[in-house]
Write a protein that holds these residues in place. Structure first.
Motif, PDB file in Angstrom:
ATOM      1  N   ALA A  23      68.913  85.827  55.885  1.00  0.00           N
ATOM      2  CA  ALA A  23      69.276  85.579  54.494  1.00  0.00           C
ATOM      3  C   ALA A  23      68.892  84.157  54.127  1.00  0.00           C
ATOM      4  O   ALA A  23      69.266  83.208  54.822  1.00  0.00           O
ATOM      5  CB  ALA A  23      70.773  85.793  54.310  1.00  0.00           C
ATOM      6  N   ALA A  24      68.132  84.032  53.037  1.00  0.00           N
ATOM      7  CA  ALA A  24      67.775  82.708  52.527  1.00  0.00           C
ATOM      8  C   ALA A  24      68.828  82.313  51.509  1.00  0.00           C
ATOM      9  O   ALA A  24      68.905  82.904  50.434  1.00  0.00           O
ATOM     10  CB  ALA A  24      66.393  82.740  51.892  1.00  0.00           C
ATOM     11  N   VAL A  25      69.663  81.342  51.891  1.00  0.00           N
ATOM     12  CA  VAL A  25      70.778  80.978  51.033  1.00  0.00           C
ATOM     13  C   VAL A  25      70.297  80.283  49.771  1.00  0.00           C
ATOM     14  O   VAL A  25      70.826  80.507  48.684  1.00  0.00           O
ATOM     15  CB  VAL A  25      71.766  80.076  51.794  1.00  0.00           C
ATOM     16  N   ARG A  26      69.270  79.476  49.933  1.00  0.00           N
ATOM     17  CA  ARG A  26      68.678  78.851  48.752  1.00  0.00           C
ATOM     18  C   ARG A  26      67.249  79.325  48.634  1.00  0.00           C
ATOM     19  O   ARG A  26      66.584  79.566  49.623  1.00  0.00           O
ATOM     20  CB  ARG A  26      68.750  77.335  48.841  1.00  0.00           C
ATOM     21  N   TYR A  27      66.769  79.471  47.437  1.00  0.00           N
ATOM     22  CA  TYR A  27      65.504  80.147  47.204  1.00  0.00           C
ATOM     23  C   TYR A  27      64.342  79.458  47.918  1.00  0.00           C
ATOM     24  O   TYR A  27      64.301  78.257  48.077  1.00  0.00           O
ATOM     25  CB  TYR A  27      65.215  80.276  45.711  1.00  0.00           C
ATOM     26  N   THR A  28      63.394  80.279  48.319  1.00  0.00           N
ATOM     27  CA  THR A  28      62.265  79.828  49.102  1.00  0.00           C
ATOM     28  C   THR A  28      61.031  79.524  48.272  1.00  0.00           C
ATOM     29  O   THR A  28      59.933  79.536  48.797  1.00  0.00           O
ATOM     30  CB  THR A  28      61.899  80.918  50.124  1.00  0.00           C
ATOM     31  N   TYR A  29      61.198  79.211  46.980  1.00  0.00           N
ATOM     32  CA  TYR A  29      60.027  79.062  46.133  1.00  0.00           C
ATOM     33  C   TYR A  29      59.135  77.915  46.589  1.00  0.00           C
ATOM     34  O   TYR A  29      57.954  77.854  46.289  1.00  0.00           O
ATOM     35  CB  TYR A  29      60.425  78.887  44.660  1.00  0.00           C
ATOM     36  N   LYS A  30      59.731  76.983  47.340  1.00  0.00           N
ATOM     37  CA  LYS A  30      58.947  75.854  47.836  1.00  0.00           C
ATOM     38  C   LYS A  30      58.102  76.229  49.038  1.00  0.00           C
ATOM     39  O   LYS A  30      57.278  75.440  49.496  1.00  0.00           O
ATOM     40  CB  LYS A  30      59.879  74.712  48.214  1.00  0.00           C
ATOM     41  N   ARG A  31      58.355  77.408  49.599  1.00  0.00           N
ATOM     42  CA  ARG A  31      57.682  77.835  50.815  1.00  0.00           C
ATOM     43  C   ARG A  31      56.831  79.063  50.509  1.00  0.00           C
ATOM     44  O   ARG A  31      57.279  79.968  49.841  1.00  0.00           O
ATOM     45  CB  ARG A  31      58.705  78.185  51.913  1.00  0.00           C
ATOM     46  N   ASN A  77      66.562  88.243  48.492  1.00  0.00           N
ATOM     47  CA  ASN A  77      66.044  87.039  49.138  1.00  0.00           C
ATOM     48  C   ASN A  77      66.283  87.092  50.644  1.00  0.00           C
ATOM     49  O   ASN A  77      66.772  86.130  51.261  1.00  0.00           O
ATOM     50  CB  ASN A  77      66.693  85.791  48.545  1.00  0.00           C
ATOM     51  N   ALA A  78      65.938  88.239  51.213  1.00  0.00           N
ATOM     52  CA  ALA A  78      66.188  88.465  52.632  1.00  0.00           C
ATOM     53  C   ALA A  78      64.904  88.880  53.341  1.00  0.00           C
ATOM     54  O   ALA A  78      64.010  89.490  52.747  1.00  0.00           O
ATOM     55  CB  ALA A  78      67.240  89.551  52.819  1.00  0.00           C
ATOM     56  N   LEU A  79      64.838  88.540  54.611  1.00  0.00           N
ATOM     57  CA  LEU A  79      63.714  88.881  55.467  1.00  0.00           C
ATOM     58  C   LEU A  79      64.239  89.677  56.642  1.00  0.00           C
ATOM     59  O   LEU A  79      65.347  89.398  57.127  1.00  0.00           O
ATOM     60  CB  LEU A  79      63.029  87.613  55.964  1.00  0.00           C
ATOM     61  N   TYR A  80      63.476  90.657  57.090  1.00  0.00           N
ATOM     62  CA  TYR A  80      63.910  91.503  58.192  1.00  0.00           C
ATOM     63  C   TYR A  80      62.832  91.590  59.267  1.00  0.00           C
ATOM     64  O   TYR A  80      61.643  91.426  58.979  1.00  0.00           O
ATOM     65  CB  TYR A  80      64.223  92.926  57.696  1.00  0.00           C
ATOM     66  N   GLY A  99      58.095  78.083  55.589  1.00  0.00           N
ATOM     67  CA  GLY A  99      57.242  76.907  55.535  1.00  0.00           C
ATOM     68  C   GLY A  99      55.962  77.153  54.772  1.00  0.00           C
ATOM     69  O   GLY A  99      55.824  78.170  54.089  1.00  0.00           O
ATOM     70  N   ASN A 100      55.054  76.191  54.911  1.00  0.00           N
ATOM     71  CA  ASN A 100      53.748  76.270  54.269  1.00  0.00           C
ATOM     72  C   ASN A 100      52.671  75.999  55.307  1.00  0.00           C
ATOM     73  O   ASN A 100      52.011  74.949  55.272  1.00  0.00           O
ATOM     74  CB  ASN A 100      53.656  75.258  53.129  1.00  0.00           C
ATOM     75  N   PRO A 101      52.496  76.911  56.251  1.00  0.00           N
ATOM     76  CA  PRO A 101      51.487  76.668  57.291  1.00  0.00           C
ATOM     77  C   PRO A 101      50.087  76.564  56.710  1.00  0.00           C
ATOM     78  O   PRO A 101      49.795  77.130  55.663  1.00  0.00           O
ATOM     79  CB  PRO A 101      51.627  77.883  58.208  1.00  0.00           C
ATOM     80  N   SER A 102      49.239  75.818  57.398  1.00  0.00           N
ATOM     81  CA  SER A 102      47.866  75.692  56.952  1.00  0.00           C
ATOM     82  C   SER A 102      47.162  77.038  57.084  1.00  0.00           C
ATOM     83  O   SER A 102      47.681  77.984  57.674  1.00  0.00           O
ATOM     84  CB  SER A 102      47.145  74.633  57.780  1.00  0.00           C
ATOM     85  N   LEU A 103      45.961  77.102  56.512  1.00  0.00           N
ATOM     86  CA  LEU A 103      45.234  78.364  56.496  1.00  0.00           C
ATOM     87  C   LEU A 103      44.336  78.535  57.712  1.00  0.00           C
ATOM     88  O   LEU A 103      43.621  79.527  57.821  1.00  0.00           O
ATOM     89  CB  LEU A 103      44.401  78.464  55.212  1.00  0.00           C
ATOM     90  N   TYR A 104      44.384  77.568  58.632  1.00  0.00           N
ATOM     91  CA  TYR A 104      43.584  77.734  59.846  1.00  0.00           C
ATOM     92  C   TYR A 104      44.098  78.934  60.623  1.00  0.00           C
ATOM     93  O   TYR A 104      45.289  79.203  60.687  1.00  0.00           O
ATOM     94  CB  TYR A 104      43.652  76.479  60.718  1.00  0.00           C
ATOM     95  N   GLU A 105      43.162  79.634  61.250  1.00  0.00           N
ATOM     96  CA  GLU A 105      43.528  80.845  61.976  1.00  0.00           C
ATOM     97  C   GLU A 105      44.568  80.523  63.042  1.00  0.00           C
ATOM     98  O   GLU A 105      44.409  79.600  63.836  1.00  0.00           O
ATOM     99  CB  GLU A 105      42.294  81.447  62.642  1.00  0.00           C
ATOM    100  N   GLY A 106      45.627  81.288  63.015  1.00  0.00           N
ATOM    101  CA  GLY A 106      46.664  81.126  64.019  1.00  0.00           C
ATOM    102  C   GLY A 106      47.694  80.069  63.704  1.00  0.00           C
ATOM    103  O   GLY A 106      48.666  79.929  64.449  1.00  0.00           O
ATOM    104  N   SER A 107      47.505  79.322  62.612  1.00  0.00           N
ATOM    105  CA  SER A 107      48.463  78.269  62.286  1.00  0.00           C
ATOM    106  C   SER A 107      49.852  78.822  62.036  1.00  0.00           C
ATOM    107  O   SER A 107      50.844  78.140  62.279  1.00  0.00           O
ATOM    108  CB  SER A 107      47.998  77.482  61.062  1.00  0.00           C
ATOM    109  N   TRP A 108      49.913  80.034  61.558  1.00  0.00           N
ATOM    110  CA  TRP A 108      51.222  80.607  61.248  1.00  0.00           C
ATOM    111  C   TRP A 108      52.086  80.760  62.491  1.00  0.00           C
ATOM    112  O   TRP A 108      53.296  80.865  62.395  1.00  0.00           O
ATOM    113  CB  TRP A 108      51.052  81.954  60.548  1.00  0.00           C
ATOM    114  N   LYS A 109      51.475  80.759  63.664  1.00  0.00           N
ATOM    115  CA  LYS A 109      52.221  80.924  64.908  1.00  0.00           C
ATOM    116  C   LYS A 109      52.798  79.603  65.429  1.00  0.00           C
ATOM    117  O   LYS A 109      53.560  79.605  66.393  1.00  0.00           O
ATOM    118  CB  LYS A 109      51.317  81.493  65.999  1.00  0.00           C
TER     119      LYS A 109
END
Length: 126
Positions: A23-31, A77-80, A99-109
């Protein structure tokens, strides 16, 4: 900052299923991205699944592809993380992140690419 609260962990037999909630208690619009990570005993934190909020695109680590599914309930505003065919090696502390990971391949990990983390929920598979 975004505050994230995980729930849904527990103990399950191999082959079973669990669904984790975040549960995202505060909105994730920044992410622009929300993901699930885990940390097994003695191991580094690893990225499992990610959802890019704008386009609802998802990516998965090879270790969970076909077994785990990341989902978002926008109104709540929930993730499962739906986890099927669980294995003993899936035993770990599971974390939700935004977050805001970069677009480089695999950065999301990469954990350092994320700004906000939940407290974690334990999953034990025996």
């Amino acid at each position: 900052d975004v505050q994230l609260v995980e729930s849904g962990g527990g103990s399950v037999q191999a082959g079973g299923s669990l669904t984790l909630s975040c549960a995202a208690v505060r909105y994730t619009y920044k992410r622009n991205c929300m993901g699930w990570f885990r940390q097994r005993p003695g191991k580094d934190r690893e990225g499992l699944a990610v959802l890019w909020i704008g386009g609802a695109t998802t990516s998965y680590a090879d270790s969970v592809k076909g077994r785990f599914t990341i989902l978002r309930d926008k109104p709540k505003n929930a993730l499962y993380l739906q986890m099927n065919s669980l294995k003993p090696e899936d035993t770990a502390m599971y974390y939700c992140a935004a977050g805001n990971p970069s677009l480089y391949e695999g950065s999301w990990k990469v954990p350092a690419e994320y700004d906000d983390w939940g407290q974690g929920t334990q999953v034990t598979v025996s």
